[in-house]
Design a protein around this motif. Structure first.
Motif, mmCIF file in Angstrom:
data_model
loop_
_atom_site.group_PDB
_atom_site.id
_atom_site.type_symbol
_atom_site.label_atom_id
_atom_site.label_comp_id
_atom_site.label_asym_id
_atom_site.label_seq_id
_atom_site.Cartn_x
_atom_site.Cartn_y
_atom_site.Cartn_z
ATOM 1 N N TYR A 117 15.088 4.831 16.816
ATOM 2 C CA TYR A 117 14.902 4.160 15.537
ATOM 3 C C TYR A 117 13.479 4.333 15.007
ATOM 4 O O TYR A 117 13.278 4.680 13.850
ATOM 5 N N VAL A 118 12.510 4.087 15.900
ATOM 6 C CA VAL A 118 11.123 4.051 15.445
ATOM 7 C C VAL A 118 10.611 5.441 15.066
ATOM 8 O O VAL A 118 9.831 5.597 14.141
ATOM 9 N N TRP A 119 11.072 6.475 15.755
ATOM 10 C CA TRP A 119 10.535 7.824 15.459
ATOM 11 C C TRP A 119 11.422 8.639 14.524
ATOM 12 O O TRP A 119 11.068 9.749 14.142
ATOM 13 N N LEU A 120 12.595 8.115 14.163
ATOM 14 C CA LEU A 120 13.532 8.903 13.347
ATOM 15 C C LEU A 120 12.915 9.507 12.073
ATOM 16 O O LEU A 120 13.112 10.684 11.793
ATOM 17 N N PRO A 121 12.145 8.740 11.288
ATOM 18 C CA PRO A 121 11.582 9.329 10.063
ATOM 19 C C PRO A 121 10.684 10.540 10.333
ATOM 20 O O PRO A 121 10.623 11.449 9.518
ATOM 21 N N TYR A 122 10.025 10.550 11.507
ATOM 22 C CA TYR A 122 9.153 11.684 11.840
ATOM 23 C C TYR A 122 9.967 12.961 12.017
ATOM 24 O O TYR A 122 9.433 14.060 11.932
ATOM 25 N N PRO A 155 0.813 -1.226 0.000
ATOM 26 C CA PRO A 155 0.000 0.000 0.000
ATOM 27 C C PRO A 155 0.846 1.275 0.000
ATOM 28 O O PRO A 155 0.531 2.241 -0.697
ATOM 29 N N ILE A 156 1.976 1.261 0.753
ATOM 30 C CA ILE A 156 2.819 2.462 0.822
ATOM 31 C C ILE A 156 3.458 2.740 -0.529
ATOM 32 O O ILE A 156 3.499 3.877 -1.006
ATOM 33 N N LEU A 157 3.936 1.665 -1.156
ATOM 34 C CA LEU A 157 4.577 1.806 -2.461
ATOM 35 C C LEU A 157 3.572 2.343 -3.482
ATOM 36 O O LEU A 157 3.879 3.259 -4.249
ATOM 37 N N ILE A 158 2.361 1.771 -3.475
ATOM 38 C CA ILE A 158 1.329 2.221 -4.411
ATOM 39 C C ILE A 158 0.981 3.680 -4.138
ATOM 40 O O ILE A 158 0.894 4.500 -5.059
ATOM 41 N N LYS A 206 16.804 11.182 -5.300
ATOM 42 C CA LYS A 206 15.763 11.854 -4.513
ATOM 43 C C LYS A 206 14.671 10.840 -4.158
ATOM 44 O O LYS A 206 14.198 10.774 -3.032
ATOM 45 N N ALA A 207 14.280 10.048 -5.169
ATOM 46 C CA ALA A 207 13.248 9.035 -4.955
ATOM 47 C C ALA A 207 13.723 7.980 -3.976
ATOM 48 O O ALA A 207 12.971 7.531 -3.105
ATOM 49 N N VAL A 208 15.008 7.589 -4.116
ATOM 50 C CA VAL A 208 15.563 6.587 -3.202
ATOM 51 C C VAL A 208 15.485 7.097 -1.759
ATOM 52 O O VAL A 208 15.044 6.382 -0.854
ATOM 53 N N PHE A 209 15.887 8.355 -1.557
ATOM 54 C CA PHE A 209 15.841 8.915 -0.212
ATOM 55 C C PHE A 209 14.403 8.992 0.295
ATOM 56 O O PHE A 209 14.108 8.633 1.435
ATOM 57 N N TYR A 210 13.516 9.461 -0.593
ATOM 58 C CA TYR A 210 12.124 9.620 -0.162
ATOM 59 C C TYR A 210 11.537 8.280 0.270
ATOM 60 O O TYR A 210 10.995 8.153 1.362
ATOM 61 N N LEU A 211 11.682 7.271 -0.578
ATOM 62 C CA LEU A 211 11.162 5.949 -0.223
ATOM 63 C C LEU A 211 11.932 5.359 0.954
ATOM 64 O O LEU A 211 11.361 4.687 1.804
ATOM 65 N N GLY A 212 13.234 5.646 1.001
ATOM 66 C CA GLY A 212 14.060 5.133 2.077
ATOM 67 C C GLY A 212 13.643 5.650 3.436
ATOM 68 O O GLY A 212 13.917 5.034 4.456
ATOM 69 N N ILE A 213 12.975 6.801 3.443
ATOM 70 C CA ILE A 213 12.474 7.347 4.703
ATOM 71 C C ILE A 213 11.017 6.948 4.926
ATOM 72 O O ILE A 213 10.602 6.638 6.033
ATOM 73 N N MET A 214 10.246 6.939 3.821
ATOM 74 C CA MET A 214 8.819 6.643 3.954
ATOM 75 C C MET A 214 8.542 5.182 4.305
ATOM 76 O O MET A 214 7.635 4.887 5.081
ATOM 77 N N LEU A 215 9.315 4.263 3.733
ATOM 78 C CA LEU A 215 9.049 2.844 4.005
ATOM 79 C C LEU A 215 9.226 2.489 5.480
ATOM 80 O O LEU A 215 8.335 1.893 6.077
#
Lengths: 273, 312
Positions: free
Chosen positions: B192-197, A254-257, B120-129
């Motif tokens: 670790y758990v809150w770092l992306p925030y 879902p996150i990827l989508i 940029k996309a790698v970083f964005y996904l690397g933080i969002m995932l």
């Protein structure tokens, strides 16, 4: 003179180290699902096996009811959040009105305040009103904090949507409902889908609010609650890892989508979140 | 001329559209009523119930809730053992926030200034995932890492640093039997758990720093560290404060992490859970839950004054 064009080695190492720090622990979960060691977290694993996937599938019927319940709760909570989040984002995208600031704070509050407060508040309210615990008490909590996720996605899209397109539709003789159906909905669609995906992932994974709003019975045990029990009183540790992988995958896609659906708007510098 | 300037109304939808056009407030009210009913009744109503119950007390002999207004329960918060819980939680939240800010900076700065296109996309996904992936899975992963026989212990022994690890664990307050039963462990997992925030608002703030300003600073002879201290850091501050709202608030209320990883020292969230559950002392649980609300209200007010809300 220091050159600012290229990142320094320290910065590069810091950024790379940070990204690795964020990802390596999750990979470890995958490794431990294949370990032959059942009782401890011995590293490196003494041997590798795929039998835990079979065990989880065939020998652990206690996994299935929590899985279905989690899917059900997440689906209902997402549906409620989609309706309410879209309505409020439509209202907030319009010109200023009295109480606008307060409303945006109210939407944000369920995630700005710690989950334990949402959970404890709902529990107090259920107690005072003698509401028995059920699927619906869980949904009530989940939908409340899912609204903001849908809202955030929808309101960002509303902001990018020019007002002219709606006026053009009206000029061409469409009524409000036709404009909604043929202009607004197709434009909002991917943002709503993204918001819904994220809300689903959030609800599917929620544990703190759930511990307060679910009863103690088996019928109100969601998958995260099952996992929490296994963390505190482990039965077969590798099986917990298998389920953790399932949960990870169920939230990963879902996150990827959602990312691919909304990436158009996030490329511009400064838009950040 | 026979063509009409105004199209004929073809039914109820058209009539409603005309009404909405003439009275836009009506449409606004219709749009807002369902969500406000939900948030107002379910959420604010529950918060009110929480506040209400925190003014009740528990009868010491029967263990029953006495539904009479009293400040007795709040007074109990100031007992040394309960005050300890509050101080410990706030201290941990502050430490975690600081830890997150330090770790987040290189990632946020690199992503904001140097990452382009695919990176940029790698970083964005690397933080969002990691941000969105399962909270329990992440906590569980750290249980594996920090366990006595886990990967850190293995690596330390393998590199001949077993003594160092033992020395760290022997430090009085923050140490413990193993990393997974010490304050260090709790702290690490929280960070670790809150770092992306923390990374996301920080990155957003850093992206708004104009490159020309950094060039100007360099042209005027500032060293890298001077530019960092006098230009980048002040401009990044609203982002840091915005991120700290999340890291601070989330640590303040979490009870899963300290109950799975740590030395079983009590935190506010755990106290709320225990008092409402096994102890059956709903009023005290409610009073404990009011503490983070008050702390966050003060925090949000200060953050607003610092202009952090624009960075959210």
């Amino acid at each position: 003179m220091p050159s600012e064009d290229r990142p320094s080695l320290g910065l590069r190492l810091g950024a790379l180290g940070g990204l690795l720090f964020l990802h390596l622990p999750i990979l470890l979960i995958f490794l431990y699902a294949f370990t032959t060691e059942e009782r401890s977290f011995q590293f490196p694993p003494p041997g590798l096996t795929t039998k835990w996937f079979a065990v989880a599938w065939f020998d652990r019927p206690d996994i299935w009811p929590p899985l279905w319940l989690s899917l059900k709760v997440a689906a209902i909570a997402t549906a409620v959040a989609l309706v309410l989040g879209t309505l409020v984002s439509a209202a907030m995208s319009r010109a200023s009105f009295f109480g606008r600031e307060q409303i945006s704070l109210l939407i944000l509050l369920p995630i700005a305040l710690p989950g334990v407060i949402t959970g404890m508040s709902l529990r107090s309210a259920f107690g005072m009103m003698d509401i028995p615990f059920s699927v619906w008490t869980i949904v009530l909590g989940h939908a409340t904090f899912c609204i903001v996720i849908v809202y955030n996605n929808a309101v960002a899209r509303f902001r990018r949507l020019s007002g002219g397109i709606l006026e053009a539709s009206a000029d061409l003789g469409a009524n409000a409902f036709q404009t909604f159906r043929h202009i607004l909905l197709p434009n909002l669609g991917s943002a709503l889908l993204a918001g819904g995906m994220l809300a689903f992932a959030l609800s599917f994974d929620e544990v703190i609010v759930t511990t307060f709003t679910a009863g103690t019975g088996l019928e109100s045990k969601t998958l995260p609650i099952w996992m929490l029990d296994e963390l505190i009183r482990p039965r077969q540790r590798p099986v917990t890892n298998v389920v953790a992988i399932v949960v990870f995958v169920a939230t990963f896609f879902p996150i990827l989508i959602a990312y691919y659906l909304t990436r158009g708007g996030s490329e511009t510098a400064g838009s950040g979140k | 001329m026979t063509t009409q300037a105004i199209l004929p109304e073809r039914g109820l939808p058209d009539r409603l559209t005309a009404t909405f056009w003439r009275r836009p407030r009506l449409l606004l009210v219709l749009l807002l009523t369902p969500p406000l009913l939900w948030l107002g009744v379910v959420y604010l109503g529950s918060l009110a119930a929480l506040l209400w119950q925190s003014f009740y007390s528990i009868d010491e002999f029967s263990g029953m809730v006495v539904p009479e207004f009293t400040l007795k329960t709040y007074a109990e918060l100031f007992r040394p053992s309960n005050l300890d819980i509050i101080i410990r939680t706030v201290g941990m939240s502050a430490a975690v926030t600081l830890g997150c800010a330090v770790l987040a900076f290189p990632i946020a700065y690199y992503a904001a200034r140097y990452a382009r296109g695919r990176w940029k996309a790698v970083f964005y996904l690397g933080i969002m995932l990691p941000l969105w992936s399962s909270y329990l899975v992440k906590v569980y992963a750290w249980k594996l890492i920090l366990a006595k026989e886990g990967i850190i212990g293995w690596a330390a022994t393998g590199m001949g640093l077993g003594g160092v690890l033992d020395a760290v664990l022997a430090i009085p307050v923050i140490g413990g039997n193993s990393l997974s039963t010490s304050y260090i462990g709790t702290f690490l997992v929280f960070v670790y758990v809150w770092l992306p925030y923390m990374i996301l608002p920080m990155q957003a703030a850093l992206e708004r720093v104009p490159t020309s300003m950094l060039e100007a600073s360099a042209d005027l002879g500032a060293s890298r560290s001077q530019t960092f201290r006098t230009v980048i850091l002040p401009l990044a501050m609203p982002g840091v404060i915005a991120g700290s709202i999340f890291t601070f608030s989330l640590t303040l209320g979490d009870y899963i992490i300290p109950s799975i990883i740590g030395n079983s020292a009590n935190f506010i969230g755990m106290a709320v859970y225990q008092f409402q559950g096994t102890a059956g002392n709903i009023p005290l649980a409610a009073a404990f839950a009011v503490v983070p609300i008050l702390i966050m209200l003060v925090y949000l007010t200060l953050a607003r004054r610092a202009g952090a809300f624009d960075a959210l």
